[in-house]
Design an enzyme around this catalytic site. Structure first.
Site, PDB file in Angstrom:
ATOM      1  CG  HIS A   1       1.546   0.884 -38.326  1.00  0.00           C
ATOM      2  ND1 HIS A   1       0.810  -0.082 -38.960  1.00  0.00           N
ATOM      3  CD2 HIS A   1       0.893   1.123 -37.162  1.00  0.00           C
ATOM      4  CE1 HIS A   1      -0.235  -0.415 -38.222  1.00  0.00           C
ATOM      5  NE2 HIS A   1      -0.198   0.316 -37.117  1.00  0.00           N
TER       6      HIS A   1
ATOM      7  NE  ARG B   1      -4.828  -2.339 -38.665  1.00  0.00           N
ATOM      8  CZ  ARG B   1      -4.314  -1.916 -37.513  1.00  0.00           C
ATOM      9  NH1 ARG B   1      -3.799  -0.712 -37.408  1.00  0.00           N
ATOM     10  NH2 ARG B   1      -4.294  -2.712 -36.448  1.00  0.00           N
TER      11      ARG B   1
HETATM   12  C1  GLV Z   1      -1.834  -0.822 -34.058  1.00  0.00           C
HETATM   13  O1  GLV Z   1      -1.988  -0.462 -35.172  1.00  0.00           O
HETATM   14  C2  GLV Z   1      -2.782  -1.598 -33.274  1.00  0.00           C
HETATM   15  O2  GLV Z   1      -3.758  -2.127 -33.830  1.00  0.00           O
HETATM   16  O3  GLV Z   1      -2.579  -1.699 -32.050  1.00  0.00           O
END
Ligand code: GLV
Length: 307
Positions: free
Chosen positions: A270, A222
């Site tokens: 992401h 993250r």
């Molecule tokens: C993606 O980042 C998730 O948490 O699935």
């Protein structure tokens, strides 16, 4: 008994359709059209508005539409005595294995560097970058699979986690005092930790200075794990040779953010491991039935640990 999809920035209708394909009789509501809030017993969430979950008096389960649950815990006004679950599936870990291996091999084989040479019309063969040691921060369901995958590609893999983990062919370290030792010999440090108060800003100068000079950082956990100014500093000081980032404190990454144009930062939007709609729907439905029939839920989250 109804199920609510509460994902303001995602396509709730597509998930609703995938769930209806599994069971056409489900009573599904898509936020903000909740109908009578008393009907809602199961809610699927992704970045819900803080405080919203306290408005459903009969809520039994909050299910994350992803592997991570930090988006739930950032709401400090959560209802009490409601179970939390997350998604765990082999497509999430499989995608992450390929992403991490791809990034490391790209770096090691200098593929991006050669692309730049190509653009400049330069023919300069080089040795692959030396260094075979990978340290994974986080040995949860995804981290463990990535560790095994890289070990099968003949990388020397070690792993660090908060609680003890035992794995064949992988040196494991646990607890805050072992963190420096875990990263000390690594050529590649990969962060796949859950984001909790204990891991926020864990990727900072204190840790970078415990790494080998010239180590390469990959963050697919993250954005909150990374102290961004410290990374800029470590790259400038050449303490780190580069970084690949898939996650950011603010997403999408703001247009004027210096990471966009930094020559030593490789970034992706992401996308390292993306929830697969049909697999997610099957797992969410299974847990909905577990709740309905008072059976144990799959993939419970421990709120005291935050993962
Ligand atoms: C993606 O980042 C998730 O948490 O699935």
């Amino acid at each position: 008994m109804a199920l609510l999809i509460l994902m303001p920035n995602k396509d709730g209708r597509a998930l609703s359709e995938a769930l209806q394909d599994i069971d056409p009789n489900l009573d599904i509501r898509i936020w903000p059209e909740t109908g009578n809030k008393q009907d809602i017993e199961y809610v699927i969430v992704w970045n819900h508005p803080p405080g919203e979950l306290t408005k459903y008096p009969n809520l039994k389960v909050i299910a994350s539409f992803g592997a991570g649950v930090d988006h739930i815990f950032k709401d400090h006004d959560l209802p009490e005595n409601v179970a939390l679950t997350r998604l765990v599936d082999d497509s999430l870990s499989g995608q992450m294995c390929e992403y991490i291996a791809g990034v490391i091999l790209n770096q090691r084989l200098r593929l991006t560097e050669y692309r730049e040479y190509q653009a400049a019309g330069i023919w300069t063969p080089k040795e692959p970058r030396p260094g075979n040691n990978v340290c994974l921060l986080g040995l949860g369901s995804i981290g463990r699979e990535v560790a095994r995958y890289l070990a099968n590609l003949n990388f020397a893999v070690s792993g660090w986690s908060q609680s003890p983990k035992d794995m064949d062919n992988i040196a494991t370290f646990q607890g805050p005092e072992a963190l420096g030792k875990a990263v000390a010999d690594a050529d590649y440090i990969v962060c796949l930790l859950p984001l909790t108060p204990k891991t926020t800003n864990i990727l900072d100068n204190t840790l970078f200075n415990k790494m080998k000079k010239g180590a390469y950082l990959i963050n697919a956990g993250r954005g909150g794990h990374l102290n961004e100014d410290d990374l800029m500093d470590a790259l400038y000081q050449q303490q780190l040779s580069g970084a690949c980032l898939d996650v950011f404190k603010v997403e999408p990454l703001p247009e004027d953010h210096p990471f966009w144009r930094h020559p030593k930062i490789y970034l992706t939007p992401h996308c390292a491991s993306v929830t697969h709609l049909d697999k997610a729907a099957a797992q969410l439905h299974e847990n909905y039935l577990n709740m309905k029939n008072s059976r144990p839920l799959l993939n419970r989250v421990d709120p005291t640990k935050g993962y």
